[in-house]
Scaffold this motif. Structure first.
Motif, PDB file in Angstrom:
ATOM      1  N   MET A   1       0.814  -1.202   0.000  1.00  0.00           N
ATOM      2  CA  MET A   1       0.000   0.000   0.000  1.00  0.00           C
ATOM      3  C   MET A   1       0.848   1.252   0.000  1.00  0.00           C
ATOM      4  O   MET A   1       0.513   2.250  -0.610  1.00  0.00           O
ATOM      5  N   SER A   2       1.984   1.230   0.729  1.00  0.00           N
ATOM      6  CA  SER A   2       2.814   2.426   0.688  1.00  0.00           C
ATOM      7  C   SER A   2       3.827   2.243  -0.433  1.00  0.00           C
ATOM      8  O   SER A   2       4.435   1.185  -0.580  1.00  0.00           O
ATOM      9  N   ALA A   3       3.987   3.279  -1.209  1.00  0.00           N
ATOM     10  CA  ALA A   3       4.836   3.167  -2.374  1.00  0.00           C
ATOM     11  C   ALA A   3       6.307   3.156  -1.955  1.00  0.00           C
ATOM     12  O   ALA A   3       6.713   3.945  -1.121  1.00  0.00           O
ATOM     13  N   SER A   4       7.081   2.238  -2.526  1.00  0.00           N
ATOM     14  CA  SER A   4       8.499   2.239  -2.195  1.00  0.00           C
ATOM     15  C   SER A   4       9.169   3.375  -2.959  1.00  0.00           C
ATOM     16  O   SER A   4       8.892   3.608  -4.129  1.00  0.00           O
ATOM     17  N   SER A   5      10.035   4.122  -2.274  1.00  0.00           N
ATOM     18  CA  SER A   5      10.517   5.382  -2.843  1.00  0.00           C
ATOM     19  C   SER A   5      11.494   5.167  -3.992  1.00  0.00           C
ATOM     20  O   SER A   5      11.620   6.012  -4.859  1.00  0.00           O
ATOM     21  N   ALA A   6      12.191   3.989  -4.024  1.00  0.00           N
ATOM     22  CA  ALA A   6      13.218   3.785  -5.045  1.00  0.00           C
ATOM     23  C   ALA A   6      12.648   3.857  -6.453  1.00  0.00           C
ATOM     24  O   ALA A   6      13.185   4.527  -7.326  1.00  0.00           O
ATOM     25  N   CYS A   7      11.509   3.178  -6.698  1.00  0.00           N
ATOM     26  CA  CYS A   7      10.957   3.145  -8.044  1.00  0.00           C
ATOM     27  C   CYS A   7       9.722   4.025  -8.156  1.00  0.00           C
ATOM     28  O   CYS A   7       8.973   3.935  -9.102  1.00  0.00           O
TER      29      CYS A   7
ATOM     30  N   ILE B   1     -13.974  -7.553  -6.861  1.00  0.00           N
ATOM     31  CA  ILE B   1     -13.129  -8.548  -6.185  1.00  0.00           C
ATOM     32  C   ILE B   1     -13.791  -9.920  -6.104  1.00  0.00           C
ATOM     33  O   ILE B   1     -13.152 -10.938  -6.347  1.00  0.00           O
ATOM     34  N   LYS B   2     -15.074  -9.946  -5.771  1.00  0.00           N
ATOM     35  CA  LYS B   2     -15.742 -11.235  -5.549  1.00  0.00           C
ATOM     36  C   LYS B   2     -16.161 -11.869  -6.873  1.00  0.00           C
ATOM     37  O   LYS B   2     -16.914 -11.258  -7.625  1.00  0.00           O
ATOM     38  N   PRO B   3     -15.684 -13.066  -7.178  1.00  0.00           N
ATOM     39  CA  PRO B   3     -16.168 -13.720  -8.396  1.00  0.00           C
ATOM     40  C   PRO B   3     -17.638 -14.094  -8.208  1.00  0.00           C
ATOM     41  O   PRO B   3     -18.100 -14.254  -7.078  1.00  0.00           O
ATOM     42  N   PHE B   4     -18.330 -14.223  -9.326  1.00  0.00           N
ATOM     43  CA  PHE B   4     -19.755 -14.498  -9.205  1.00  0.00           C
ATOM     44  C   PHE B   4     -19.993 -15.796  -8.446  1.00  0.00           C
ATOM     45  O   PHE B   4     -20.827 -15.872  -7.564  1.00  0.00           O
TER      46      PHE B   4
ATOM     47  N   GLY C   1     -16.920  -5.866 -18.768  1.00  0.00           N
ATOM     48  CA  GLY C   1     -15.744  -5.453 -19.538  1.00  0.00           C
ATOM     49  C   GLY C   1     -15.015  -4.265 -18.929  1.00  0.00           C
ATOM     50  O   GLY C   1     -14.215  -3.605 -19.594  1.00  0.00           O
ATOM     51  N   LEU C   2     -15.252  -3.970 -17.637  1.00  0.00           N
ATOM     52  CA  LEU C   2     -14.568  -2.841 -16.989  1.00  0.00           C
ATOM     53  C   LEU C   2     -13.170  -3.227 -16.531  1.00  0.00           C
ATOM     54  O   LEU C   2     -12.318  -2.371 -16.337  1.00  0.00           O
ATOM     55  N   CYS C   3     -12.947  -4.522 -16.305  1.00  0.00           N
ATOM     56  CA  CYS C   3     -11.646  -5.032 -15.845  1.00  0.00           C
ATOM     57  C   CYS C   3     -11.348  -6.292 -16.635  1.00  0.00           C
ATOM     58  O   CYS C   3     -12.269  -6.991 -17.045  1.00  0.00           O
ATOM     59  N   LYS C   4     -10.048  -6.580 -16.751  1.00  0.00           N
ATOM     60  CA  LYS C   4      -9.667  -7.809 -17.472  1.00  0.00           C
ATOM     61  C   LYS C   4      -9.421  -8.967 -16.515  1.00  0.00           C
ATOM     62  O   LYS C   4      -9.262 -10.091 -16.919  1.00  0.00           O
ATOM     63  N   TRP C   5      -9.296  -8.671 -15.233  1.00  0.00           N
ATOM     64  CA  TRP C   5      -9.071  -9.747 -14.261  1.00  0.00           C
ATOM     65  C   TRP C   5      -9.772  -9.397 -12.954  1.00  0.00           C
ATOM     66  O   TRP C   5     -10.197  -8.270 -12.733  1.00  0.00           O
ATOM     67  N   ARG C   6      -9.846 -10.436 -12.097  1.00  0.00           N
ATOM     68  CA  ARG C   6     -10.454 -10.278 -10.783  1.00  0.00           C
ATOM     69  C   ARG C   6      -9.451  -9.553  -9.882  1.00  0.00           C
ATOM     70  O   ARG C   6      -8.304  -9.997  -9.743  1.00  0.00           O
ATOM     71  N   LEU C   7      -9.840  -8.440  -9.313  1.00  0.00           N
ATOM     72  CA  LEU C   7      -8.892  -7.648  -8.528  1.00  0.00           C
ATOM     73  C   LEU C   7      -8.706  -8.249  -7.134  1.00  0.00           C
ATOM     74  O   LEU C   7      -9.594  -8.919  -6.615  1.00  0.00           O
ATOM     75  N   ARG C   8      -7.532  -7.971  -6.558  1.00  0.00           N
ATOM     76  CA  ARG C   8      -7.290  -8.302  -5.162  1.00  0.00           C
ATOM     77  C   ARG C   8      -7.450  -7.030  -4.339  1.00  0.00           C
ATOM     78  O   ARG C   8      -7.335  -5.914  -4.883  1.00  0.00           O
ATOM     79  N   VAL C   9      -7.674  -7.187  -3.029  1.00  0.00           N
ATOM     80  CA  VAL C   9      -7.864  -5.997  -2.178  1.00  0.00           C
ATOM     81  C   VAL C   9      -6.641  -5.086  -2.289  1.00  0.00           C
ATOM     82  O   VAL C   9      -6.760  -3.860  -2.372  1.00  0.00           O
ATOM     83  N   ALA C  10      -5.442  -5.689  -2.325  1.00  0.00           N
ATOM     84  CA  ALA C  10      -4.211  -4.882  -2.399  1.00  0.00           C
ATOM     85  C   ALA C  10      -4.203  -4.014  -3.659  1.00  0.00           C
ATOM     86  O   ALA C  10      -3.702  -2.891  -3.643  1.00  0.00           O
TER      87      ALA C  10
END
Ligand SMILES: [Zn+2]
Length: 366
Positions: A1-7, A296-299, A314-323
């Motif tokens: 969740m917190s962005a690593s500063s290097a990249c 997130i929840k599959p049907f 068609g709003l997403c190409k895959w099932r999202l994870r909470v992260a």
């Protein structure tokens, strides 16, 4: 969740008044050292916008911005869907209930922005199903409805609005006296609230001018709500509320959503002590469920290749994870909620019995 500063590359200037807030072409910023904090990662890169001189950090673009316990945000997302009360969650994480309340409101605001940013923009290409989900706030003298709009084929949870209602149904003489006393002291809900709020919900989903098939039960306020929407055309199909609630029922998508809400949300259980003290808090929790349901929840959780409602549309190409949902902080100045939803973001939904409930002040583009 917190962005690593290097990249990490700051996506924009976080100052809403800076021209590089919305358009980053030609934007220049510089690194101005680090600050230390107690939570991991302990060293946070700071930056400064070369145009407006606003300083910011990698944390500015993280959903855990300003949180003392940033690691709780993701597990809390799951707990809010797993039928736990705020105090039960606080006990498990060994934090105060106020911490959980604050982070739950943060998740609610993020999900409100997330849902709005990733919603379908065009008129729905499927019939819609409308229903009123019943619950209450503060006590059973203050029932409320959440008007939910769901896609009949995709099961996408498009939108909801809320109404406070007058307590009705069978009451003892003492309960009637109590209701009279409460109404004298705190006022009565608007009797046209359902009609007005259903119209608001439909306006948020359907652009003016399009023809939409709408399924609902036989609530008398719904035809009045539709008549009030002069710029919209609906083909209204009514299924009596008494019809069997099977998968063959035209209202099945919304009946299923009602079950999921009741199943996952401690505040909406029958005979519970975890009911919402403020409708505002129930709204925040419902937006978390909305994003989980849509993205997130599959049907079907039994079948591996089952799609989420967002994938079906068609709003997403895959099932999202909470992260993935919590990966990047969304700024209200960039998402631009409609006025009706902005009230939810600013915590402006009043509870009669708590006249000075906390609101959300916009601080530093939060
Ligand atoms: Zn700037």
């Amino acid at each position: 969740m917190s962005a690593s500063s290097a990249c990490f590359k700051p996506p924009c200037c976080p100052n809403p008044d800076c021209p590089f807030h919305c358009c980053t072409e030609g934007w220049r910023f510089k690194r101005i050292g680090f600050f230390a904090r107690l939570a991991a990662p302990h060293r946070i890169q700071r930056y400064q916008c070369r145009h407006c001189r606003r300083s910011f950090s990698t944390q500015t673009f993280s959903t855990s911005y300003w949180l003392r316990r940033p690691e709780l945000l993701q597990p809390l997302f799951f707990r809010l869907l797993a039928c736990s009360g705020f105090r039960q969650i606080a006990r498990e994480f060994a934090v105060s209930p106020t911490t959980i309340l604050g982070q739950s409101a943060r998740l609610g605001r993020h999900c409100l922005l997330y849902q709005h940013r990733h919603r379908p923009r065009a008129a729905p290409a499927e019939p819609l199903v409308l229903d009123g989900f019943e619950s209450f706030e503060f006590s059973q003298y203050h029932p409320c409805h959440f008007h939910v709009v769901v896609g009949q084929e995709s099961h996408f949870f498009y939108c909801f609005t809320d109404s406070e209602l007058r307590r009705k149904g069978r009451m003892t003489a003492h309960q009637r006296d109590r209701r009279r006393w409460l109404e004298q002291h705190f006022g009565r809900p608007d009797p046209r609230s359902i009609e007005l709020e259903v119209a608001q919900a439909l306006q948020l989903v359907v652009p003016p001018g399009s023809l939409t098939e709408l399924h609902s039960d036989d609530h008398p306020a719904y035809p009045r709500a539709l008549n009030g929407l002069a710029e919209h055309r609906f083909r209204h199909r009514v299924t009596p509320g008494s019809a069997p609630r099977t998968a063959a029922n035209a209202l099945f998508p919304v009946n299923l959503l009602d079950l999921l809400i009741r199943h996952g949300s401690a505040n909406h259980k029958r005979e519970t002590i975890a009911f919402s003290k403020r409708r505002q808090s129930a709204i925040e929790r419902l937006t978390v469920l909305q994003v989980w349901r849509n993205f997130i929840k599959p049907f079907s959780e039994r079948r591996r290749n089952s799609l989420t409602p967002a994938e079906r549309l068609g709003l997403c190409k895959w099932r999202l994870r909470v992260a993935e949902v919590l990966k990047e902080r969304l700024l209200p100045s960039q998402v631009r909620l409609p006025e009706r939803l902005e009230r939810y973001y600013r915590r402006e939904v009043p509870t009669r019995r708590i006249p000075h409930g906390a609101r959300h002040r916009l601080r530093y583009a939060d």
